[in-house]
Design a protein around this motif. Sequence first.
Motif, short mmCIF file in Angstrom:
data_model
loop_
_atom_site.label_atom_id
_atom_site.label_comp_id
_atom_site.label_asym_id
_atom_site.label_seq_id
_atom_site.Cartn_x
_atom_site.Cartn_y
_atom_site.Cartn_z
N ASP A 182 0.88 -1.16 0.22
CA ASP A 182 -0.15 0.69 -0.43
C ASP A 182 0.70 0.95 -0.16
OD1 ASP A 182 -2.73 1.39 0.34
OD2 ASP A 182 -2.15 1.60 2.46
N GLU A 183 1.09 1.91 -0.99
CA GLU A 183 1.97 3.05 -1.37
C GLU A 183 3.57 3.36 -0.71
OE1 GLU A 183 0.38 6.29 -2.21
OE2 GLU A 183 -2.17 5.83 -1.80
N PRO A 184 3.97 1.66 0.01
CA PRO A 184 5.42 1.96 0.26
C PRO A 184 7.09 2.81 -0.01
CG PRO A 184 4.98 0.13 -1.13
CD PRO A 184 4.28 0.94 -1.50
N THR A 185 6.29 3.77 -0.70
CA THR A 185 8.20 4.68 -1.13
C THR A 185 7.17 6.30 -0.95
OG1 THR A 185 6.65 4.18 -3.88
CG2 THR A 185 8.68 2.20 -2.40
N VAL A 198 13.77 10.42 -3.73
CA VAL A 198 14.03 9.09 -4.87
C VAL A 198 14.61 8.13 -5.11
CG1 VAL A 198 14.00 9.72 -7.51
CG2 VAL A 198 12.83 11.43 -5.75
N THR A 199 15.70 8.66 -4.64
CA THR A 199 16.91 7.25 -4.63
C THR A 199 16.66 6.30 -3.76
OG1 THR A 199 18.56 9.20 -5.27
CG2 THR A 199 19.41 6.93 -4.48
N ILE A 200 16.14 6.10 -3.00
CA ILE A 200 15.89 4.91 -1.96
C ILE A 200 14.82 4.59 -2.57
CG2 ILE A 200 15.07 4.48 0.47
CD1 ILE A 200 18.15 5.75 -0.24
N GLU A 201 13.66 4.97 -3.37
CA GLU A 201 12.62 4.60 -3.46
C GLU A 201 12.46 3.98 -4.91
OE1 GLU A 201 8.11 6.24 -5.86
OE2 GLU A 201 10.42 7.37 -6.37
N GLN A 221 15.67 1.98 -4.92
CA GLN A 221 16.34 0.60 -4.62
C GLN A 221 14.79 -0.07 -3.57
OE1 GLN A 221 19.11 2.21 -1.62
NE2 GLN A 221 19.97 3.34 -2.92
N VAL A 222 14.20 0.33 -3.32
CA VAL A 222 12.74 -0.34 -3.07
C VAL A 222 12.23 -0.89 -3.75
CG1 VAL A 222 11.10 -0.21 -0.96
CG2 VAL A 222 13.14 0.77 -0.38
N LEU A 223 11.79 -0.38 -4.48
CA LEU A 223 11.54 -1.14 -5.65
C LEU A 223 11.92 -1.51 -6.49
CD1 LEU A 223 9.40 2.61 -7.51
CD2 LEU A 223 8.47 1.08 -6.08
N LYS A 224 13.30 -1.84 -6.40
CA LYS A 224 13.66 -3.03 -7.42
C LYS A 224 13.55 -4.04 -6.43
CE LYS A 224 18.35 -3.59 -9.54
NZ LYS A 224 18.80 -5.12 -8.85
N LEU A 225 13.86 -4.00 -4.79
CA LEU A 225 14.32 -4.80 -4.68
C LEU A 225 12.09 -5.69 -4.58
CD1 LEU A 225 15.00 -6.50 -1.58
CD2 LEU A 225 14.17 -4.90 -0.90
N MET A 226 11.38 -5.47 -4.60
CA MET A 226 10.26 -5.31 -4.29
C MET A 226 10.39 -5.97 -5.13
SD MET A 226 7.76 -2.85 -1.99
CE MET A 226 6.14 -4.02 -2.59
N TYR A 227 10.55 -5.63 -7.16
CA TYR A 227 10.22 -6.44 -8.11
C TYR A 227 11.35 -7.75 -8.09
CZ TYR A 227 10.52 -7.13 -13.49
OH TYR A 227 11.05 -7.66 -14.53
N ASP A 228 12.47 -8.02 -7.78
CA ASP A 228 13.83 -8.77 -7.56
C ASP A 228 12.58 -10.03 -6.64
OD1 ASP A 228 15.51 -7.32 -9.08
OD2 ASP A 228 16.68 -6.91 -7.52
N LEU A 229 12.52 -9.84 -5.22
CA LEU A 229 12.15 -10.86 -4.70
C LEU A 229 10.82 -11.20 -4.99
CD1 LEU A 229 12.93 -8.98 -1.44
CD2 LEU A 229 13.85 -10.76 -2.29
N THR A 230 9.31 -9.82 -5.47
CA THR A 230 8.87 -10.91 -5.40
C THR A 230 9.27 -11.82 -6.59
OG1 THR A 230 8.36 -9.00 -7.21
CG2 THR A 230 7.40 -9.78 -5.30
N HIS A 231 9.85 -11.34 -7.73
CA HIS A 231 10.39 -12.06 -9.10
C HIS A 231 11.24 -13.80 -8.78
CE1 HIS A 231 11.06 -13.48 -13.20
NE2 HIS A 231 12.63 -13.70 -12.46
N VAL A 263 5.80 4.54 -11.13
CA VAL A 263 5.87 3.67 -10.37
C VAL A 263 5.13 2.49 -10.46
CG1 VAL A 263 5.49 2.60 -8.09
CG2 VAL A 263 6.38 4.42 -8.02
N VAL A 264 4.39 2.95 -11.75
CA VAL A 264 3.54 1.19 -12.28
C VAL A 264 4.10 1.20 -13.53
CG1 VAL A 264 1.52 1.32 -13.46
CG2 VAL A 264 0.96 2.44 -11.62
#
Length: 270
Positions: A173-176, A181-184, A186-196, A211-212
Motif C-alpha cells: 500500500d504505497e510503500p515508497t 527518489v533514490t531510496i524509492e 532501491q525499494v521498488l527494485k528490491l520488491m521487483y527482485d524478491l517477488t520475481h 512506479v506503475v
Amino acid sequence: MEKTPLLSVRNLVIGPKRNPDLRLVDDVSFTVDSGERVAIVGESGSGKSLTCFSVMGLLDPTLQVMGGDIRWEGDSVLGMSGAQHRRLLRTEMSMVYQEPLTALNPLMPIGRQIREGVPRVRDADVIRILEQVGMRDPARVVRAMPHELSGGMRQRAMIAMAMIRKPRLLIADEPTTALDVTIEYQVLKLMYDLTHEMDTALLFVTHDLGVVARLADRVIVMYRGEIVEEGETAAVLQTPEHPYTKRLLAASSVATARTLVLTEDEEGER
C-alpha cells in the motif's frame, strides 16, 4: 479448463455501516494470477487502499463489505471462519504498509518482529532475509528498535517481515510514498527482485504512474470508487482510453511515465 485466479475480487461494494447508501468502493472486479504484478492506481480517496484492506480483512470497524465476494483460489474469503482467515494470512498473504514507523511495534526489536507468527524460523533465516533486502549489517538490525533505523531501512525491514514466510501474494500500500527518489528506486527494485525470485504475486497500490511503469505487468485505474480502466501497463500508459487516465498521465510528475519502463539492461540484471 479455465485456470482459477490466485485472487479474484468480484463486484465488491464497501460502505459505511451507518450510511449504507454511500458506496466508497462500487462494483469493483479484478483478478491476480500467480506471479503476476498488478498495480491499482488512482488519487487519494479513489478506493484503492480500501479494496486491498478488504482482501486482508483489515477494514476499519466503521466500514463493511456490502456486496460482492473475494475469492482465494476459488474459495470465498468472506465466507471463511476467523481461524481459516488467520491461517490464510499467516501462510499465503502478506502486506507492506505505507508508513513503517506506525506499522512496526516501537517497543520490539526488528529481529523479534520478523520472527513473530512464523513457526520454526531460525536465527539464520532472519539474517538471510535481512541480507536479501539489502541490510548492510543484519546482525545489528536484528537488535535495533524501529526508531534507530532510517526510513528506507524501516521499509526494508517491513518487506523482510512480509517475505520471510514466502507468501504467494504480497500487497503493498504505497510503500515508497515517504521515501526520497533514490531510496524509492532501491525499494521498488528490491520488491521487483524478491517477488520475481519467490514467484510471489504483487498487488501494488500507488498514485504514481512512474512506479506503475517500472513495476507492474497490468494496471487498474480507480476513480471515485470504481474501476474506469484496466489493461497491460504499456498499453494503458501509451494509449489511455478513459478521460481520467489521460488526466492522471498528464498530471504525472513524469508526464511521459512510459519512459520509466525498465530497460533491457535492467531486466537482464534480474
